[in-house]
Design an enzyme around this catalytic site. Structure first.
Site, PDB file in Angstrom:
ATOM      1  N   GLU A 256       0.854  -1.185   0.000  1.00  0.00           N
ATOM      2  CA  GLU A 256       0.000   0.000   0.000  1.00  0.00           C
ATOM      3  C   GLU A 256       0.894   1.241   0.000  1.00  0.00           C
ATOM      4  OE1 GLU A 256      -3.185  -0.091   2.885  1.00  0.00           O
ATOM      5  OE2 GLU A 256      -3.547   2.050   2.629  1.00  0.00           O
TER       6      GLU A 256
ATOM      7  N   ARG B  72      -3.514  -6.741   6.136  1.00  0.00           N
ATOM      8  CA  ARG B  72      -4.903  -7.251   6.191  1.00  0.00           C
ATOM      9  C   ARG B  72      -5.548  -7.063   7.576  1.00  0.00           C
ATOM     10  NH1 ARG B  72      -6.013 -12.870   2.991  1.00  0.00           N
ATOM     11  NH2 ARG B  72      -8.053 -12.330   2.176  1.00  0.00           N
TER      12      ARG B  72
ATOM     13  N   GLU C 279     -10.764  -8.342   4.086  1.00  0.00           N
ATOM     14  CA  GLU C 279     -10.026  -8.448   5.337  1.00  0.00           C
ATOM     15  C   GLU C 279     -10.740  -9.208   6.462  1.00  0.00           C
ATOM     16  OE1 GLU C 279      -9.624  -4.130   4.926  1.00  0.00           O
ATOM     17  OE2 GLU C 279      -7.695  -4.349   5.924  1.00  0.00           O
TER      18      GLU C 279
ATOM     19  N   ARG D 151      -7.116   2.520  13.464  1.00  0.00           N
ATOM     20  CA  ARG D 151      -8.065   1.409  13.276  1.00  0.00           C
ATOM     21  C   ARG D 151      -8.001   0.425  14.443  1.00  0.00           C
ATOM     22  NH1 ARG D 151     -11.692  -0.766   9.293  1.00  0.00           N
ATOM     23  NH2 ARG D 151     -11.327   0.726   7.634  1.00  0.00           N
TER      24      ARG D 151
ATOM     25  N   ALA E  38      -8.383  -1.400   2.520  1.00  0.00           N
ATOM     26  CA  ALA E  38      -9.572  -1.237   3.360  1.00  0.00           C
ATOM     27  C   ALA E  38     -10.749  -2.083   2.868  1.00  0.00           C
ATOM     28  CB  ALA E  38      -9.972   0.241   3.458  1.00  0.00           C
TER      29      ALA E  38
HETATM   30  N1  MTE Z   1      -6.399 -11.486  -1.343  1.00  0.00           N
HETATM   31  C1  MTE Z   1      -5.346 -11.868  -2.102  1.00  0.00           C
HETATM   32  N2  MTE Z   1      -5.439 -13.008  -2.809  1.00  0.00           N
HETATM   33  N3  MTE Z   1      -4.201 -11.131  -2.152  1.00  0.00           N
HETATM   34  C2  MTE Z   1      -4.061  -9.971  -1.428  1.00  0.00           C
HETATM   35  O1  MTE Z   1      -3.016  -9.319  -1.489  1.00  0.00           O
HETATM   36  N4  MTE Z   1      -5.114  -8.416   0.165  1.00  0.00           N
HETATM   37  C3  MTE Z   1      -6.112  -8.257   1.215  1.00  0.00           C
HETATM   38  C4  MTE Z   1      -7.491  -8.688   0.725  1.00  0.00           C
HETATM   39  N5  MTE Z   1      -7.414  -9.965   0.094  1.00  0.00           N
HETATM   40  C5  MTE Z   1      -5.158  -9.552  -0.612  1.00  0.00           C
HETATM   41  C6  MTE Z   1      -6.332 -10.341  -0.626  1.00  0.00           C
HETATM   42  C7  MTE Z   1      -6.216  -6.905   1.719  1.00  0.00           C
HETATM   43  S1  MTE Z   1      -5.105  -6.391   2.882  1.00  0.00           S
HETATM   44  C8  MTE Z   1      -7.208  -6.052   1.314  1.00  0.00           C
HETATM   45  S2  MTE Z   1      -7.359  -4.510   1.987  1.00  0.00           S
HETATM   46  C9  MTE Z   1      -8.186  -6.432   0.292  1.00  0.00           C
HETATM   47  O2  MTE Z   1      -7.940  -7.726  -0.234  1.00  0.00           O
HETATM   48  C10 MTE Z   1      -8.143  -5.409  -0.832  1.00  0.00           C
HETATM   49  O3  MTE Z   1      -8.928  -5.732  -1.916  1.00  0.00           O
HETATM   50  P1  MTE Z   1     -10.508  -5.407  -1.965  1.00  0.00           P
HETATM   51  O4  MTE Z   1     -10.670  -3.998  -1.517  1.00  0.00           O
HETATM   52  O5  MTE Z   1     -10.829  -5.605  -3.384  1.00  0.00           O
HETATM   53  O6  MTE Z   1     -11.159  -6.376  -1.043  1.00  0.00           O
HETATM   54 MO1  MOS Z   2      -5.386  -3.896   3.192  1.00  0.00          MO
HETATM   55  S1  MOS Z   2      -4.291  -3.992   4.948  1.00  0.00           S
HETATM   56  O1  MOS Z   2      -6.218  -2.465   3.719  1.00  0.00           O
HETATM   57  O2  MOS Z   2      -4.217  -3.356   2.110  1.00  0.00           O
END
Ligand code: MTE
Ligand code: MOS
Length: 759
Positions: free
Chosen positions: A226, A336, A706, A304, A502
């Site tokens: 990020e 996450r 998350e 958070r 997020a």
């Molecule tokens: N899933 C996979 N396969 N790879 C990832 O890097 N990141 C997580 C989650 N799921 C991640 C993941 C995190 S930290 C977040 S914030 C969300 O995916 C971001 O994507 P979204 O906003 O589309 O859910």
């Molecule tokens: Mo997810 S920790 O908000 O990239």
């Protein structure tokens, strides 16, 4: 529906940073990073490295044309160490060479003279010395002081949590290519293309419009890309600026582990007050966050932690304080859950502490305190709660009492194998807590062959966001998903993006896509009116490639309609903007309505501990989860399973070890254990929450990225139950992860005491 990337993934054809075809003349970069965690940098000697074969240039702080600064929230993070070094792994110089091997060889030939300064790795020590990144953060609801006086029971203690290595399969990296008139194209493995663009602009002094950032997809980010993707892009960009050649840097695994920050470890003090009916009436908590050497994202992560410090419970009197403590470790960052899981672990520890002292099951205290509709979170927002419904529906489906009874019976019959079970309700707020970040844009084109191209600010990193965005366009236009292509995330097509984080990417970018598609659809309907002799556009619908008039299919098909619109010079493109409505937060009063909605769920986690060896298996995670109305249940299940396993890893086996000199000891996959196929729970079973309630998410489908990770916290407490079933004399400290070593020590804690006493 399948993930749109599944075929190219399985065939190995999906493009990641390392798959981008390189342009002739590309240079390879390698960093020389600080060998000490804190010191005054007197000099760097690059002479020997300069004379190595293939070396084209070596760059240090003094060579920068722009600012030597990459701190996004606070300007406290130089790109290259200048007068001081703050952590082991801090970049000090960049070698550019004709081959990767040459760059790495030369980087090893650089030396530096560093006068050592005091090294702090522990957040409590940093706090005692007043090394804070930002002023303390506070949440306050009701009056804890009075409430503790009227509490029947009060318990206080301490909980500690280690960090977590992101271990995205694809390491950090970037590739920069010079473009005409002094511009630059940046390929980056980043969750935040705009953050990279801004950062590159800062270190090169190029205006943002000269910098194009392009991201096809990531091999995982998990929060680690990020903010922390910026440095590598900035390094490559500086290299390109100074050599006018393309520069590539993809970190080796051990470099990535050594030089990048991780999930923030925390140490916390809690105090919990209950009335005679076990209602929690007061909760006081102080968090010491280990931020590492610079702010990075630690301040919002800490926020958070406070937002989620009461998890899925209603506590009328809360005082929560957070300190972001500066230490000499690589800057820690998003992971996450973004600090939420850390907050939840501490209140779960406090509840278990109370339950043990009161000789009641923790689940009784948990259940009695679940948040209800209209109850207030410590940040002022009123709950629209599914905490009780998810608990009840999970209980109906899985029968907690039966599971607990079976485990009790098993334990009474087995001496050296014990089972444990724990319940883990979750409640996670969806939206960036910094309100201005909750905006997104989408660019949609229909081409004259009827196919659709979509670009948004969302970054695909395995979570399936591109599949969901393609579904939005295919649903609005009523076209097969193959007729829609979601393209790379690119700052020329979509500007000023929020990072994909997020859990809000599908929501924000999906909504923007929905608006763009609906706008074009309306234009198409107006074109169709005279063609099908309808009265007005309201009579028209488009379904499965055909125009319908008052619900009846006509002969006018999608392709003819699109071409007719083009011939009439009707705009077949749209760039739409979406901003989440109804959210706000004011830090001066620490109150507001920061979240568009919350995701709820209740899991039950069961484990088996081998009490001779201290090893364990997670037998099952069963839960009732609040998907809303899932847009894509198979993608969401992927998120659930991955999130749970990642949460279990964090809580039970992944152990980051820094020694006192600030050196990462767990610096490779041989010394840092992550869950493998054998650590995956034998059973992961989910029932979707049944609720009639609407929510403001895209297509009424709640974010899923998350929250499932937090079910993994249950594994910690389940192991604790099993350990207590074996060693009834011992109450283990709340100190995650519960590694097999710690389990073994706690199983035989008397032996430990004897050992300490020198017996
Ligand atoms: N899933 C996979 N396969 N790879 C990832 O890097 N990141 C997580 C989650 N799921 C991640 C993941 C995190 S930290 C977040 S914030 C969300 O995916 C971001 O994507 P979204 O906003 O589309 O859910
Ligand atoms: Mo997810 S920790 O908000 O990239």
């Amino acid at each position: 529906m399948k993930n749109v990337d599944s075929k190219s993934h399985v065939r190995g054809e999906s493009i990641y940073l390392d798959d981008i075809a390189l342009i002739e003349g590309t240079l390879y970069a390698c960093v020389y990073d600080s060998p000490v965690a804190h010191g005054k940098l007197n000099s760097i000697d690059t002479k020997e490295a300069e004379n190595c074969a293939g070396v084209v240039k070596i760059i240090t702080a003094k060579d920068l044309i722009g600012e030597n600064q990459i701190g996004g929230i606070l300007p406290d993070e130089p790109l290259f160490a200048d007068d001081e070094v703050h952590f082991q792994g801090m970049p000090m110089a960049l070698v550019l060479a004709e081959t990767e091997e040459q760059a790495r060889y030369a980087a090893k030939r650089i030396t530096a003279e560093i006068a050592p300064l005091e090294i702090i790795t522990n957040p409590r020590e940093a706090f005692a010395k007043n090394h804070l990144i930002v002023p303390p953060k506070h949440f306050k609801l009701g009056n804890t002081e009075n409430a503790f006086k009227t509490s029947e029971y009060v318990f206080a203690g301490r909980a500690d949590l280690n960090g977590q290595e992101h271990l995205y399969i694809e390491t950090q990296g970037a590739y920069t290519v010079p473009t005409e008139q002094g511009g630059m194209k940046v390929y980056s493995s980043t969750q935040g293309p705009t953050a990279v663009q801004r950062c590159v602009s800062r270190v090169t002094a190029l205006p943002m419009h000269q910098i194009e950032v392009d991201v096809t997809r990531l091999g995982g980010g998990f929060g680690g890309k990020e903010d922390q993707a910026n440095a590598w892009a900035a390094l490559c960009a500086v290299g390109t600026q100074l050599t006018k050649r393309p520069v590539k840097y993809a970190l080796h695994r051990m470099e990535d582990m050594r030089m990048t920050g991780k999930r923030n470890p925390y140490s916390a003090n809690y105090k919990i007050g209950l009335d005679k009916n076990f209602k929690i009436i007061a909760y006081e908590v102080v968090f010491y966050q280990n931020a590492g050497a610079s702010a990075d994202l630690s301040p919002p992560v800490l926020e958070r932690t406070l937002f989620h410090c009461t998890n899925a419970y209603f506590v009328p009197n809360v005082t929560a304080t957070g300190y972001s403590c500066r230490t000499n470790l690589p800057p820690n960052t998003a992971f996450r859950g973004f600090g939420g899981p850390q907050g939840m672990f501490v209140i779960e520890s406090a509840i278990v502490h109370a339950a043990e002292k009161l000789h009641v099951p923790a689940s009784e205290i948990q259940r009695k305190n679940l948040i209800n509709d209209g109850d207030e979170f410590p940040y002022g927002q009123k709950a629209m709660s599914e905490a009780v419904t998810s608990w009840t529906q999970a209980d109906e489906k899985f029968d907690f009492a039966r599971i607990q009874k079976e485990i009790g019976e098993f334990n009474s019959k087995n001496k050296f194998i014990k089972k444990g079970v724990a319940l883990m309700p979750i409640c996670f707020g969806i939206s960036f807590t910094k309100t201005p970040m909750n905006q997104a844009r989408s660019l949609v084109h229909i081409y004259t062959d009827g196919s659709v191209a979509v670009s948004t600010g969302a970054v695909e990193m395995g979570q399936g966001v591109n599949t969901k965005i393609a579904q939005v366009a295919s649903t609005i236009f009523s076209l097969p998903i193959e007729r829609v292509k979601v393209h790379t995330t690119n700052t020329l097509r979509i500007a000023n993006t929020a990072p994909t984080a997020a859990s809000a990417a599908a929501d924000l970018n999906g909504h923007a896509t929905q608006i763009a598609c609906k706008t074009i659809l309306q234009r198409l309907k107006e074109v169709a009116v005279p063609l099908v002799e309808a009265q007005n556009a309201e009579d028209i619908s488009i379904e499965n490639g055909f125009v319908f008039r008052n619900g009846e299919r006509t002969d006018l098909d999608w392709l003819v309609l699109v071409n007719e619109a083009f011939m009439q010079r009707v705009n077949l493109s749209e760039h739409a903007h979406y901003a989440t409505t109804g959210i706000n937060f004011d830090w001066s009063t620490a109150s507001g309505h920061p979240f568009a909605y919350h995701v709820y769920g209740t899991s039950i986690v069961g484990v088996t501990v081998d009490c001779l060896r201290g090893i364990y298996t997670v037998d099952f995670v069963k839960a009732c989860h609040d998907f809303g109305n899932s847009m894509n249940i198979s993608v969401d299940y992927g998120q659930i399973e991955g999130g749970i396993v990642q949460g279990i890893g964090w809580m039970t086996m992944e152990e980051i070890v820094y020694d006192e000199s600030g050196r990462l000891r767990s610096n490779a996959l041989s010394s840092y254990k992550i869950p493998d196929i054998y650590s995956v729970p034998k059973t992961i079973e989910f029932v979707p929450l049944k609720t009639k309630r609407e929510n403001p998410a895209i297509f009424n489908s709640k974010a899923v990225g998350e929250p499932p990770l937090m079910y993994g916290i249950g594994a910690y407490f389940a192991i604790r139950e099993a350990v207590k079933a074996f060693n009834t004399e011992n109450l283990p400290a709340f100190d995650a992860p519960f590694t097999p070593e710690k389990v073994l020590m706690n199983l035989y804690s008397e032996t430990v005491k004897e050992m300490k006493a020198g017996k």
